[in-house]
Scaffold this motif. Structure first.
Motif, PDB file in Angstrom:
ATOM      1  N   PHE A 229      -7.724 -13.937  12.259  1.00  0.00           N
ATOM      2  CA  PHE A 229      -6.577 -13.409  13.002  1.00  0.00           C
ATOM      3  C   PHE A 229      -5.375 -14.259  12.636  1.00  0.00           C
ATOM      4  CE2 PHE A 229      -3.637 -12.376  16.382  1.00  0.00           C
ATOM      5  CZ  PHE A 229      -3.829 -11.022  16.513  1.00  0.00           C
ATOM      6  N   ASP A 230      -4.234 -13.603  12.491  1.00  0.00           N
ATOM      7  CA  ASP A 230      -3.024 -14.299  12.078  1.00  0.00           C
ATOM      8  C   ASP A 230      -1.912 -14.060  13.089  1.00  0.00           C
ATOM      9  OD1 ASP A 230      -1.033 -15.634  10.753  1.00  0.00           O
ATOM     10  OD2 ASP A 230      -0.684 -14.041   9.279  1.00  0.00           O
ATOM     11  N   THR A 231      -1.684 -15.037  13.937  1.00  0.00           N
ATOM     12  CA  THR A 231      -0.558 -14.957  14.863  1.00  0.00           C
ATOM     13  C   THR A 231       0.771 -15.207  14.151  1.00  0.00           C
ATOM     14  OG1 THR A 231      -0.585 -17.319  15.383  1.00  0.00           O
ATOM     15  CG2 THR A 231      -1.999 -15.884  16.721  1.00  0.00           C
ATOM     16  N   GLY A 232       0.696 -15.755  12.942  1.00  0.00           N
ATOM     17  CA  GLY A 232       1.877 -16.266  12.265  1.00  0.00           C
ATOM     18  C   GLY A 232       2.041 -17.751  12.493  1.00  0.00           C
ATOM     19  N   LYS A 247      -7.056  -7.515  10.625  1.00  0.00           N
ATOM     20  CA  LYS A 247      -7.352  -7.107   9.259  1.00  0.00           C
ATOM     21  C   LYS A 247      -6.963  -8.152   8.227  1.00  0.00           C
ATOM     22  CE  LYS A 247      -3.120  -4.661   7.869  1.00  0.00           C
ATOM     23  NZ  LYS A 247      -2.896  -5.449   6.637  1.00  0.00           N
ATOM     24  N   ASP A 248      -6.496  -9.332   8.676  1.00  0.00           N
ATOM     25  CA  ASP A 248      -6.030 -10.322   7.712  1.00  0.00           C
ATOM     26  C   ASP A 248      -7.188 -11.026   7.005  1.00  0.00           C
ATOM     27  OD1 ASP A 248      -3.739 -11.174   6.459  1.00  0.00           O
ATOM     28  OD2 ASP A 248      -3.504 -12.948   7.711  1.00  0.00           O
ATOM     29  N   MET A 249      -8.403 -10.648   7.349  1.00  0.00           N
ATOM     30  CA  MET A 249      -9.567 -11.119   6.593  1.00  0.00           C
ATOM     31  C   MET A 249     -10.068 -10.037   5.641  1.00  0.00           C
ATOM     32  SD  MET A 249     -11.427  -9.006   8.425  1.00  0.00           S
ATOM     33  CE  MET A 249     -13.070  -9.319   7.818  1.00  0.00           C
ATOM     34  N   SER A 427      -6.071  -3.221   2.555  1.00  0.00           N
ATOM     35  CA  SER A 427      -7.352  -3.118   3.287  1.00  0.00           C
ATOM     36  C   SER A 427      -7.269  -2.217   4.513  1.00  0.00           C
ATOM     37  CB  SER A 427      -7.848  -4.506   3.725  1.00  0.00           C
ATOM     38  OG  SER A 427      -7.952  -5.386   2.652  1.00  0.00           O
ATOM     39  N   TRP A 428      -6.383  -1.233   4.502  1.00  0.00           N
ATOM     40  CA  TRP A 428      -6.111  -0.517   5.751  1.00  0.00           C
ATOM     41  C   TRP A 428      -5.576   0.876   5.461  1.00  0.00           C
ATOM     42  CZ3 TRP A 428      -7.556  -2.016  10.423  1.00  0.00           C
ATOM     43  CH2 TRP A 428      -6.969  -1.458  11.565  1.00  0.00           C
ATOM     44  N   ASN A 429      -5.962   1.823   6.318  1.00  0.00           N
ATOM     45  CA  ASN A 429      -5.354   3.150   6.363  1.00  0.00           C
ATOM     46  C   ASN A 429      -4.535   3.247   7.640  1.00  0.00           C
ATOM     47  OD1 ASN A 429      -6.654   4.248   4.001  1.00  0.00           O
ATOM     48  ND2 ASN A 429      -8.542   4.382   5.203  1.00  0.00           N
ATOM     49  N   ASP A 430      -3.256   3.535   7.505  1.00  0.00           N
ATOM     50  CA  ASP A 430      -2.381   3.597   8.680  1.00  0.00           C
ATOM     51  C   ASP A 430      -2.629   4.833   9.537  1.00  0.00           C
ATOM     52  OD1 ASP A 430      -0.878   1.206   8.280  1.00  0.00           O
ATOM     53  OD2 ASP A 430       0.194   2.184   6.658  1.00  0.00           O
ATOM     54  N   ALA A 431      -3.171   5.896   8.941  1.00  0.00           N
ATOM     55  CA  ALA A 431      -3.403   7.141   9.679  1.00  0.00           C
ATOM     56  C   ALA A 431      -4.601   7.845   9.068  1.00  0.00           C
ATOM     57  CB  ALA A 431      -2.163   8.036   9.622  1.00  0.00           C
ATOM     58  N   ASP A 432      -5.160   8.779   9.812  1.00  0.00           N
ATOM     59  CA  ASP A 432      -6.311   9.544   9.327  1.00  0.00           C
ATOM     60  C   ASP A 432      -5.913  10.463   8.187  1.00  0.00           C
ATOM     61  OD1 ASP A 432      -8.355   8.628  11.055  1.00  0.00           O
ATOM     62  OD2 ASP A 432      -7.630   9.919  12.660  1.00  0.00           O
ATOM     63  N   ARG A 433      -6.726  10.429   7.126  1.00  0.00           N
ATOM     64  CA  ARG A 433      -6.644  11.387   6.034  1.00  0.00           C
ATOM     65  C   ARG A 433      -8.076  11.733   5.633  1.00  0.00           C
ATOM     66  NH1 ARG A 433      -3.500   8.292   1.585  1.00  0.00           N
ATOM     67  NH2 ARG A 433      -4.411   6.521   2.696  1.00  0.00           N
TER      68      ARG A 433
END
Length: 458
Positions: A229-232, A247-249, A427-433
């Motif tokens: 986890f990345d809080t910054g 998702k930062d891993m 490493s991510w999908n922002d919306a369903d496709r």
């Protein structure tokens, strides 16, 4: 091997399924009985990618179905089918060349996926009839699902210790050796940069190191960014920027899944998997902007921004990997927002210090329909990482070329004669496709596996 979700080997009640592209549509429609052809026309089905139509029999019962596809070798051409069709068994009509069959199976499996650890899915996917489960495509599918599951799992249940446990389970399953360096032991074993980033969290930072394979085989080192986890850090992210930082891993997820796939398929390679696993937390012992931290390689790093922490943990892991003198060193990281601005969410940014290695990965991406895009290691941009009190800074005031400068930072910790490639992956999908449900995603994984398989064969 157990069949994955969306597949069955029982043909009981199976109905025929036609795979139709626009170029094939007219011939297919004209071969249908007149009432069925009229039904297809009434529903506006023309073989367009992502479309589907159910076909009735003369008694009104379901007789079969057709799905519209685009590129027949692209798995995502079939990703809509499992939830566009009723949840029953389907068998494809006719024979297909192996490439089409593999794309269909992979796309069907990707389209069947739903992350259901915390929430049940409204319905099961349709099942595709297959003749066996001992198929490489199912191993590739399992690796893709592994990435999705790891990235989708919240940090509460996917912290550094949980990543370690998964690596241990994989090592035990495949007869690999594993060693984990945790907490203050990182300092004793000379991994100070990993320790610095993770020391503020109540969940101890660690370096997970897995070894597998015959010493006579080519050695490949895989490194994955494991910021769970990345809080910054003290340069705290705003709420919208922190929302999906479980998702930062994603880089670690890719490296772990790739190592597991190589072991499962018993490629003639020797692999070293290195995952620096940390939480970038806010606390009394958090590393600070302006600090100078030590690294395994002896290069001093001034911390310009605590939110550029991924490159800091990777530098120790890359140095350690380079000490082992592998034939190839590959790293995966959700490293920069700048790569997403440059290339968008679907296209990972590839950097390499060797043209042949980069081209092999690019070529495999085209064949596998799993593209990556090469970006330049434009070394004059190292000026953006200048520090007046240390050898290098982990960032700087300029917003120019953020993805390039991150890759250049990593390159400083790779031996000059070491073949190396770095994948900056979303490493991510922002919306369903279709085939790509919102959430964690494997990107570039199929391509790099195909590249390594081809190199191993040579």
């Amino acid at each position: 091997m157990t069949l994955p979700l969306g597949f069955t080997s029982s043909d009981a009640g199976a109905l025929p399924l036609d795979l139709i592209g626009r170029a094939d549509f007219a011939a297919w429609r004209d071969a249908l009985p007149a009432p069925t052809a009229a039904w297809v026309q009434a529903h506006g089905f023309d073989g367009s990618p992502g479309s589907s139509v159910l076909l009735p029999g003369p008694d009104g019962q379901l007789m079969g179905a057709a799905v519209g596809i685009g590129d027949p070798l692209d798995p995502y051409s079939y990703g809509h089918a499992p939830f566009a069709l009723p949840a029953r068994t389907w068998r494809t009509s006719g024979r297909h060349e192996p490439g089409v069959r593999d794309a269909l199976r992979l796309g069907w499996g990707l389209g069947s996926y739903r992350f259901d650890r915390y929430k049940s899915t409204p319905r099961a996917p349709a099942q595709l009839l297959v003749d066996n489960a001992d198929d490489e495509v199912f191993a590739v599918l399992a690796a893709s699902v592994r990435v999705r599951d790891l990235v989708n799992t919240p940090t509460e249940h996917m912290g550094p210790a949980e990543l370690e446990q998964i690596a241990r389970e994989i090592a035990q399953r495949h007869g690999a050796r594993i060693e984990v360096t945790t907490g203050e032991e990182l300092l004793a074993q000379n991994f100070p940069a990993i320790h610095a980033v993770g020391r503020a969290s109540h969940r101890a930072p660690r370096l997970i190191a897995l070894e597998w394979g015959d010493a006579a085989h080519p050695h490949v080192a895989l490194v994955g960014k494991g910021v769970c986890f990345d809080t910054g850090g003290l340069d705290l992210k705003p709420a919208d920027g922190m929302r999906w930082m479980k998702k930062d891993m994603g880089g670690a997820a890719h490296a772990i899944a790739l190592a597991e796939l190589i072991m499962a398929r018993k490629l003639p390679l020797r692999i070293t998997l290195l995952v620096p696993a940390v939480e970038n937390a806010v606390g009394p012992d958090a590393f600070r902007p302006g600090e100078v931290i030590a690294t395994r390689q002896g290069i001093s790093v001034e911390i310009d921004n605590t939110d550029a922490e991924g490159r800091v943990i990777l530098c120790d892991a890359l140095t350690y990997a380079g000490e082992r003198k592998p034939a190839l060193l590959l790293d995966f990281a959700t490293l920069t927002g700048a790569a997403r601005i440059a290339l968008g969410p679907d296209l990972p940014a590839l950097y390499s210090n060797q043209d042949t290695l980069a081209q092999d990965w690019l070529d495999a991406g085209i064949v596998q329909r799993d593209p990556v895009w090469r970006m330049p290691l434009w070394r004059p941009y190292l000026r953006y990482l200048t520090s007046h009190i240390a050898d290098i800074a982990n960032g700087g005031p300029s917003k120019m070329a953020g993805s390039v400068t991150a890759a250049l930072y990593l390159e400083r910790f790779v031996p000059a004669d070491q073949a190396w490639a770095h994948l900056d992956v979303y490493s991510w999908n922002d919306a369903d496709r279709p085939g790509r449900p919102a959430g964690g995603e494997a990107q570039g994984l199929r391509a790099v596996y195909a590249m390594l398989k081809s190199r191993a064969a040579r």
